[in-house]
Design a protein around this motif. Structure first.
Motif, short mmCIF file in Angstrom:
data_model
loop_
_atom_site.label_atom_id
_atom_site.label_comp_id
_atom_site.label_asym_id
_atom_site.label_seq_id
_atom_site.Cartn_x
_atom_site.Cartn_y
_atom_site.Cartn_z
N ARG A 119 -28.38 36.92 12.49
CA ARG A 119 -28.27 36.65 13.92
C ARG A 119 -29.17 37.59 14.71
O ARG A 119 -29.88 37.18 15.63
CB ARG A 119 -26.82 36.81 14.37
N GLY A 122 -32.62 36.54 14.36
CA GLY A 122 -32.88 35.34 15.15
C GLY A 122 -33.16 35.65 16.61
O GLY A 122 -34.05 35.05 17.22
N TYR A 123 -32.41 36.61 17.16
CA TYR A 123 -32.60 36.96 18.57
C TYR A 123 -33.85 37.80 18.79
O TYR A 123 -34.60 37.57 19.73
CB TYR A 123 -31.37 37.71 19.10
N LYS A 126 -37.14 35.74 15.89
CA LYS A 126 -37.40 34.31 16.04
C LYS A 126 -37.39 33.88 17.50
O LYS A 126 -38.06 32.90 17.86
CB LYS A 126 -36.37 33.50 15.23
N VAL A 128 -34.46 33.18 19.41
CA VAL A 128 -33.33 32.33 19.78
C VAL A 128 -32.64 32.95 21.00
O VAL A 128 -32.47 34.18 21.07
CB VAL A 128 -32.34 32.22 18.59
N ALA A 133 -27.25 31.58 18.45
CA ALA A 133 -27.67 31.44 17.05
C ALA A 133 -26.70 30.57 16.27
O ALA A 133 -25.49 30.67 16.44
CB ALA A 133 -27.78 32.82 16.40
N ASN A 187 -32.23 26.57 17.29
CA ASN A 187 -31.38 27.77 17.30
C ASN A 187 -30.84 28.14 15.92
O ASN A 187 -30.09 29.10 15.79
CB ASN A 187 -30.20 27.56 18.25
N THR A 188 -31.20 27.37 14.90
CA THR A 188 -30.73 27.66 13.56
C THR A 188 -31.44 28.91 13.03
O THR A 188 -32.68 28.97 13.03
CB THR A 188 -30.99 26.49 12.60
N VAL A 189 -30.66 29.89 12.56
CA VAL A 189 -31.26 31.12 12.05
C VAL A 189 -31.11 31.25 10.53
O VAL A 189 -31.88 31.98 9.90
CB VAL A 189 -30.66 32.37 12.72
#
Length: 404
Positions: A119, A122-123, A126, A128, A133, A187-189
């Motif tokens: 997560r 991801g933030y 990536k 998101v 996430a 939003n897929t991590v």
């Protein structure tokens, strides 16, 4: 004189929480593939503490490492360095081809740590949006029993009356690459999945599934998290189950056999920058990476590799699988497995698998039922051909017995 078995069981029932339903045996000693009860009866262990005892019970070299380290230094916390952590990192990373290692205690803690880490990645990497996430998981999964994990379980016995649960998880069918593709959003991590679903009954995905999963995760910049807590460290006849599929996870979770059953040790392994997002104070554990755990894990890994246990798991697993498939019993619906991770699926009309596990106990074999009609078989990786043949003989006799 030892108290009777019924006394131990009665005292457990009186003072302990009733969150397990063990078979009626009280064990007091173990060596290799064998365990003995308080009456001195010997059993072939076909559960291996859910694959935590891959190296066999009370492996002498792991025991020696534990005793030596316990006499020197057991715990420092991560407020200080210790002389076992760096060698543990290096040896585990070299063995598995990983770049980073996060040491922790239990398998469930490793899963939670991976969820937090992907997560954060991801933030921060990536891009998101904060708080949005998504992690994709599979139906019939088993990743532990913490609150977050049971929130994305599809087993009602695991999740009922424990909510509310953490959001951010999508559940798809296991073994269905199209379902994964359809579930992916910007939003897929991560995709968190077991290479073989153990608690579900040793469910092996179709050929080509994981190469396609790997392709989808790479194409959509998603972290593939493989939960190898049960399947890893030789259980399936390879060091990691992913090697059967010719793929490499972004994040790998290990536990159970990482200590050979001597001590709770688990680890999150990363082949990318996921663990690099963690900064001091953002994640930790008082016992994670302690010198006793590291010394035990280093010895457990050496025993696994130096003594050829992984190769033996492949050879004896094939022998065991062939033997089980040769049993002619009307009770059997299917036999499946990989390495020494095996299952016998019973026809529903044969009755609950628990009954047959009780018969096996009487015949000197300890195995575990799961999901009503499946018997899991997972002996230590040190099992010999003669022991495999004897086990097959006893299992065959139990499954052809009339229990009506």
């Amino acid at each position: 004189m030892r108290p009777p078995v019924t006394d131990f069981i009665a005292r457990e029932a009186q003072f302990g929480a009733q969150n397990y339903a063990p078979l009626g045996v009280v064990l007091s000693r173990g060596e290799g593939v064998w365990v003995w009860d308080t009456d001195g009866k010997r059993y072939l262990d076909c559960l291996s503490a859910y694959s935590a005892v891959n190296q066999g019970h009370c492996h002498p070299k792991i025991l020696a490492a534990m005793v030596e380290q316990a006499g020197r230094l057991t715990l420092t916390s991560r407020a200080f360095h210790n002389d076992q952590l760096a060698p543990f990192y290096e040896e585990l990373a070299e063995l598995t081809g990983s770049h980073k290692v996060l040491p922790i205690n239990s398998g469930a803690e490793a899963v939670e740590s991976a969820i937090k880490s992907v997560r954060k990645w991801g933030y921060e990497v990536k891009g998101v949006p904060d708080g949005e996430a998504e992690i994709i998981v599979c139906a019939d999964n088993f990743h532990g029993r913490t609150l977050a994990i049971v929130g994305f379980s599809t087993d009602p016995d695991t999740s009922a009356h424990f909510g509310p649960f953490a959001p951010g998880f999508k559940i798809i069918p296991f073994g269905d690459a199209r379902a994964l593709e359809d579930a992916i959003t910007p939003n897929t991590v991560a995709f968190l999945v077991e290479p073989i679903q153990g608690e579900a009954g040793v469910i092996i995905p179709p050929s080509g599934y994981f190469p396609r999963v790997r392709e989808l995760c790479t194409g959509h910049n998603i972290m593939l998290i493989l939960d190898e807590i049960q399947t890893g460290l030789g259980r399936t006849g390879k060091l990691l189950a992913e090697q059967h599929e010719g793929i490499e996870a972004d994040v790998t979770l290990l536990g159970k056999a990482l200590s050979g059953g001597f001590y709770p040790v688990s680890a999150v392994l990363s082949n990318n920058e996921v663990l690099g997002t963690l900064k001091p104070g953002q994640h930790g554990s008082t016992f994670g990476g302690n010198p006793l755990a590291c010394a035990v894990a280093r010895a457990a890994l050496r025993a696994l590799v130096d003594e050829g246990m992984i190769e033996n798991a492949a050879a004896q697993g094939a022998r065991f699988l062939e033997g089980l498939r040769s049993i002619r019993a009307n009770t059997i619906s299917e036999v499946r497995g990989r390495g020494l991770m095996l299952a016998v699926e019973l026809h529903p009309e044969a009755g609950p698998a628990r009954r047959y596990c009780e018969v096996l106990r009487e015949k000197g074999i300890l195995a575990k039922d799961t999901h009503d009609h499946t018997i899991r078989i997972a002996p230590p990786l040190v099992i010999t051909p003669d022991q495999v043949d004897w086990a097959v003989e006893q299992i065959g006799a139990a499954l052809t017995q009339d229990l009506s």
